[in-house]
Structures are given as structure tokens and as C-alpha cells.
Design a protein around this motif. Sequence first.
Motif, PDB file in Angstrom:
ATOM      1  N   ASN A 113      -2.511   9.870  16.398  1.00 18.54           N
ATOM      2  CA  ASN A 113      -2.164   9.321  15.082  1.00 18.54           C
ATOM      3  C   ASN A 113      -2.301   7.805  14.964  1.00 18.54           C
ATOM      4  N   THR A 114      -2.972   7.169  15.920  1.00 23.45           N
ATOM      5  CA  THR A 114      -2.892   5.711  16.000  1.00 23.45           C
ATOM      6  C   THR A 114      -3.587   4.994  14.853  1.00 23.45           C
ATOM      7  N   ILE A 115      -4.564   5.615  14.192  1.00 23.25           N
ATOM      8  CA  ILE A 115      -5.199   4.933  13.070  1.00 23.25           C
ATOM      9  C   ILE A 115      -4.182   4.664  11.956  1.00 23.25           C
ATOM     10  N   ALA A 116      -3.116   5.476  11.896  1.00 25.57           N
ATOM     11  CA  ALA A 116      -2.084   5.276  10.878  1.00 25.57           C
ATOM     12  C   ALA A 116      -1.246   4.028  11.143  1.00 25.57           C
ATOM     13  N   GLU A 144      -7.624  11.803  16.270  1.00 29.33           N
ATOM     14  CA  GLU A 144      -6.543  12.792  16.271  1.00 29.33           C
ATOM     15  C   GLU A 144      -5.466  12.276  15.315  1.00 29.33           C
ATOM     16  N   LEU A 145      -5.101  13.101  14.322  1.00 33.96           N
ATOM     17  CA  LEU A 145      -4.216  12.606  13.269  1.00 33.96           C
ATOM     18  C   LEU A 145      -3.386  13.740  12.686  1.00 33.96           C
ATOM     19  N   PHE A 232      -8.925  24.884  12.076  1.00 31.25           N
ATOM     20  CA  PHE A 232      -8.106  24.068  11.189  1.00 31.25           C
ATOM     21  C   PHE A 232      -7.911  24.814   9.874  1.00 31.25           C
ATOM     22  N   THR A 233      -6.652  24.961   9.441  1.00 35.21           N
ATOM     23  CA  THR A 233      -6.325  25.668   8.208  1.00 35.21           C
ATOM     24  C   THR A 233      -5.389  24.817   7.358  1.00 35.21           C
ATOM     25  N   ALA A 234      -5.044  25.315   6.195  1.00 33.42           N
ATOM     26  CA  ALA A 234      -4.115  24.616   5.305  1.00 33.42           C
ATOM     27  C   ALA A 234      -2.726  24.478   5.923  1.00 33.42           C
ATOM     28  N   GLU A 235      -2.429  25.284   6.936  1.00 31.27           N
ATOM     29  CA  GLU A 235      -1.111  25.226   7.587  1.00 31.27           C
ATOM     30  C   GLU A 235      -1.107  24.356   8.838  1.00 31.27           C
ATOM     31  N   SER A 236      -2.238  23.830   9.250  1.00 29.93           N
ATOM     32  CA  SER A 236      -2.309  23.041  10.481  1.00 29.93           C
ATOM     33  C   SER A 236      -1.548  21.729  10.319  1.00 29.93           C
ATOM     34  N   PRO A 237      -0.676  21.383  11.270  1.00 33.43           N
ATOM     35  CA  PRO A 237       0.089  20.140  11.152  1.00 33.43           C
ATOM     36  C   PRO A 237      -0.697  18.897  11.549  1.00 33.43           C
ATOM     37  N   SER A 238      -1.820  19.082  12.236  1.00 35.39           N
ATOM     38  CA  SER A 238      -2.626  17.940  12.666  1.00 35.39           C
ATOM     39  C   SER A 238      -4.066  18.394  12.849  1.00 35.39           C
ATOM     40  N   HIS A 239      -4.928  17.438  13.150  1.00 31.84           N
ATOM     41  CA  HIS A 239      -6.337  17.788  13.334  1.00 31.84           C
ATOM     42  C   HIS A 239      -7.006  16.819  14.299  1.00 31.84           C
ATOM     43  N   VAL A 240      -8.077  17.304  14.896  1.00 29.04           N
ATOM     44  CA  VAL A 240      -8.987  16.488  15.697  1.00 29.04           C
ATOM     45  C   VAL A 240     -10.323  16.506  14.957  1.00 29.04           C
ATOM     46  N   SER A 241     -10.706  15.362  14.412  1.00 32.95           N
ATOM     47  CA  SER A 241     -11.914  15.270  13.608  1.00 32.95           C
ATOM     48  C   SER A 241     -12.972  14.466  14.355  1.00 32.95           C
TER      49      SER A 241
END
Length: 249
Positions: A113-116, A144-145, A232-241
Motif C-alpha cells: 500500500n505504499t503508494i498511498a 500492491e494496494l 480479483f473480484t468486487a469483494e477483494s480487499p486488495s490487489h496486485v496490479s
Amino acid sequence: MGREQEELWDAETAREYDTPGTGMFAPEVLGPTVERLAALADGGAALEFAIGTGRVAVPLARRGVPVTGIDLSRPMIDRLRAKADGATIPVVVGDMATATAPGTFRLVYLVFNTIANLLTQDAQVACFRNAARHLTPGGRFVIELWVPELRKLPPGRQAVVCRVETGYIGLDTYDTLHQHVVSHHFTFGAGRDARLFRTPHRYIWPAELDLMARLAGFALESRHADWNGTEFTAESPSHVSVYRLPHDG
């Protein structure tokens, strides 16, 4: 990121950051992260923005990937230096949105989450552009966010409990007008006293992140819910893009 962030990641925070074998340092968390990043580096060198104490960089370097870092916090870098010297993992002291590391890379990555930590949209876009400047044609930028939990926020309420475990409560307070969130980390024992550590962030929706990438010349290559490649779905709490620059020609 400014003096506020420098003061936040001070010597005391750096001392308490590493939790070997547990939390972010647990093998089931760190192992898939390192393996995926090694694959995405594709035999080339990697640059970690906000390298911190080397949680990911040290095992990634041991995996055979040459790693360089950029970080604003000298105390965090000092902790890294207890694990790897400057020849093994060179580090540039500076803001990840603007600082330049020598060389070119096949992979730039930002984890946990570091970009935040960049508190304006302009700074976050600059971070993408800085990643692009460091990459060879066809290179990748991995982020990763977490996904903002605004669906948990009823009208008129500003706070969400994000985690509860023994000796710890995490509480996020939202300013939805400015896309700001402050994470409040309460730690406590059996007595009456508790300790509070607060971290400010600017949250980013996945779609906004994709637009930032496009402004810097990237295209989205893949998005998963975790480092293991879960859908990755609408319920995913985070993502790796994973974003990629075009190849020459």
C-alpha cells in the motif's frame, strides 16, 4: 513526500517495523511475493520504491535478482544495512516520486500500500512517471494496494474498524472529499494504557490507478487479488496490479 513522512518513519518506528516470521514477514506472505516479483523481473534488475528495512528486497536479492532501492527514511535504511550492505542492495535516499536511482531496470515495484503514502494525486502520478523513467522498454511496474472500504462506511459515519486481534485494534477514519484516510493503530496489553500510531494515506480506486498508469505510458497487464494469482473480484480487499511499458517498435 515531505517532512511529515520523514518524521513518521523515524528511528522508533524503524525499530518496531520488523516482525521476523510473523505478520508481513510470515513465510506464507513473503514467499509468494518474492517468487512473483522474481518471475516478473524476467532475469533483469529490480528497483523497489520505499524499500524500507528490506522486508522484500533482501529475500529477493537472495533469490538472485539484483535489487536497488529508494527510500525517504534514513532510520529504515539503517535497519536494512544491518541485513545487507550497500554493494549488495544500493539505496538512494529520496522521495519515490522524484528520486533517481542509477541504471535501468526490468522491474519497479511498490508493495504493501505504499503508494498511498503519497498524499496528493499529483504526487501519485509523478510516482508512475518516475517508475517509467527507470524502466527499459517492456519493463513492468507492480503495485500492491488495498481497495478503499467505503462500502463499510454508512452515511454520516467517518470511521471503519479494519482489524481486531489480541492486543491490537485498527481504525480507519475517512475524508471522502479529499480521498484521505488516517489509519489509527492501537496496541495494548492487560493494563489500562494503550499506544496509538497514526499513518495518513490518500486512497486510490483501481480505475483511478489505471488512469495514472496510462498518463505515464503504461498499460495494465494483469490484476489479481494477491501474490498467488487469486482472481480479483468486487469483494477483494486488495490487489496486485502489473503495469507494462510498450516494447520499442
